[in-house]
Design an enzyme around this catalytic site. Structure first.
Site, PDB file in Angstrom:
ATOM      1  N   GLY A 197      43.063  56.474  44.763  1.00  0.00           N
ATOM      2  CA  GLY A 197      43.740  56.010  43.560  1.00  0.00           C
ATOM      3  C   GLY A 197      43.354  54.614  43.133  1.00  0.00           C
ATOM      4  O   GLY A 197      43.957  54.057  42.209  1.00  0.00           O
ATOM      5  N   LYS A 215      39.656  40.740  30.882  1.00  0.00           N
ATOM      6  CA  LYS A 215      40.499  39.736  31.538  1.00  0.00           C
ATOM      7  C   LYS A 215      39.872  38.348  31.434  1.00  0.00           C
ATOM      8  O   LYS A 215      40.581  37.340  31.228  1.00  0.00           O
ATOM      9  CB  LYS A 215      40.721  40.122  32.995  1.00  0.00           C
ATOM     10  CG  LYS A 215      41.441  41.456  33.165  1.00  0.00           C
ATOM     11  CD  LYS A 215      41.417  41.924  34.611  1.00  0.00           C
ATOM     12  CE  LYS A 215      42.060  43.295  34.767  1.00  0.00           C
ATOM     13  NZ  LYS A 215      41.954  43.826  36.147  1.00  0.00           N
ATOM     14  N   GLY A 318      48.765  47.859  41.238  1.00  0.00           N
ATOM     15  CA  GLY A 318      49.816  48.508  42.015  1.00  0.00           C
ATOM     16  C   GLY A 318      51.171  48.337  41.370  1.00  0.00           C
ATOM     17  O   GLY A 318      51.394  47.420  40.575  1.00  0.00           O
TER      18      GLY A 318
END
Length: 458
Positions: A197, A215, A318
């Site tokens: 993942g 970013k 996450g």
């Protein structure tokens, strides 16, 4: 006997949450688990009142029944019972952008983790937020749970920032550090990252450096007061890095990392500032702070003219880390609301706007030309195993005024009869390396395009 009435507690900050995937569910869990702490620090409770997602019946591991369900997320901004909108859907355009525009136009504070949207449309959204007098917050859009935006906007606000360097994509860092630890090649480790993942089914945005480029553009705007300029962010990915490159870098005292780097140079005496923004795999010296960043971790190094080197490091993705950044933005909004007696407060709060200064004060900087930048370079050639190949390569280097520090040819030819030849140059101008590669372009001796990776200065 004293008489009087007690002051009523402030009304909770009421939040509409668009997107209840991994991060959205993490936001719900965090607001519940740390409710008392958050209320104490924000000066008021923060409560989700409405949610929207694609699948109403999906089990997300959190109870959504207390919240109003909105099938059309773009309409959430019109609800009278909403003070702030959190956008966690993603995508530079489409429903996410419509929701962002609607929220600001409706006088709602906006929090987003959407780096693509901010990189492409951040200036327009920032101007709209300033005009509407509402905050636009996007801490979670860059480096997950690391407070890098707040660190640059507030902690380092007194400094002129000279340079920003960072490992800004956890997927690439996981792949490269796993290749380093195991000796396995790129394709094998990418498949593992997808299984765990850490990488999407279509990993293009990550492995080609595009995600890190989004970013980096945001960080450059905040660090240097530059207008967002995504079109001039140069992005090179890691798909061509081989296990052999990792091993040779290790033997030379380096690790390979995908690094985003931005700085500003002055064009001549008193000339206009020019902005350099690029994402590239680099050889990083083992004594550099970024060399010790492993796995799906992010890190940013900023150089302030008075603070010196600042290192921000932590989980770049996450549910927990990213939710932490989202809720931190909501706490800021709740504080401003309490101070200003409204849901949103002023657009800039204590820090001058979404990009530290008003959008109109951001400077449009021309892209810098890196040709005269000096440094050492690692170049790997894939060549046919036949006499004269090394002589051809070294002649091109000589003619382009590239000085070779070391040259390595190791191992037997592979099944296709190809050999890897790697070299490290002495310090020199980047234009010289570019010229050497131009001279070798089209050579029958080279069976693939050379891989060029700069060596970061310690």
């Amino acid at each position: 006997m004293e008489t009087g009435t007690s002051k009523a507690p402030p009304r909770p900050l009421r939040v509409a949450l668009a997107g209840v995937g991994t991060v959205g569910a993490g936001v719900v869990r965090l607001l519940d688990a740390n409710a008392r702490l958050i209320e104490a620090r924000a000066g008021r409770a923060i409560r989700v009142v409405a949610v929207s997602a694609r699948d109403r019946d999906k089990d997300r591991g959190v109870d959504l029944s207390p919240f109003a369900w909105c099938d059309d997320m773009t309409a959430m901004a019109a609800r009278d019972d909403v003070d702030a909108v959190v956008e966690l859907v993603g995508g530079a355009d489409g429903p996410a952008l419509t929701l962002a525009r609607n929220a600001i136009a409706g006088g709602k504070a906006l929090v987003t983790a959407n780096k693509a949207m901010i990189a492409h449309h951040g200036l327009a959204l920032g101007e709209a937020a300033e005009a509407a007098g509402v905050p636009l917050k996007f801490e979670a859009a860059v480096a997950g749970g690391i407070p890098i935006i707040k660190g640059l906007r507030e902690g380092a606000a007194a400094n002129a920032i000279d340079r920003v360097q960072g490992i800004l994509n956890g997927t690439c860092n996981f792949i490269l550090s796993t290749m380093e630890d195991t000796g396995r090649d790129f394709a094998d480790v990418l498949a593992e990252a997808q299984a765990k993942g850490f990488a999407e089914a279509d990993p293009t945005l990550d492995i080609e450096g595009i995600d890190a480029g989004h970013k980096l553009a945001i960080l450059a705007a905040i660090a240097f007061g530059a207008r967002l300029d995504l079109d001039h962010v140069s992005c090179e990915g890691i798909a061509r890095v081989r296990a052999a490159d990792i091993a040779r870098a290790r033997d030379l005292g380096f690790v390979i990392r995908l690094v985003g780097e931005a700085d500003v140079e002055q064009s001549g005496s008193g000339g206009a500032a020019r902005l350099l923004q690029r994402v590239r795999p680099c050889l990083v010296p083992r004594d550099h702070p970024l060399a010790h960043v492993d796995g799906p971790t992010n890190a940013v190094v900023a150089q302030g003219n008075y603070s010196g080197r600042l290192l921000f490091q932590g989980a770049g993705a996450g549910d927990g880390p990213t939710a932490s950044a989202v809720v931190a933005d909501l706490i800021d909004i709740a504080r401003w609301a309490a101070r200003n007696g409204s849901a949103g407060g002023d657009a800039g709060g204590e820090t001058g706007g979404a990009f530290s200064i008003p959008v109109g004060a951001l400077v449009a900087m021309a892209p810098a030309e890196p040709g005269e930048r000096r440094g050492r370079t690692y170049i790997r050639f894939t060549v046919a195993d036949r006499p004269g190949v090394l002589a051809e390569i070294t002649a091109a280097m000589r003619d382009a005024e590239v000085s070779i520090e070391s040259l390595i040819q190791q191992g037997e030819p592979d099944e296709a009869g190809e050999v890897l030849v790697a070299m490290v140059t002495h310090e020199g101008a980047e234009r010289c390396v570019s010229e050497a590669l131009r001279l070798l372009d089209g050579s029958a001796s080279l069976t693939a395009a050379p891989l060029v990776m700069p060596i970061l200065a310690a």
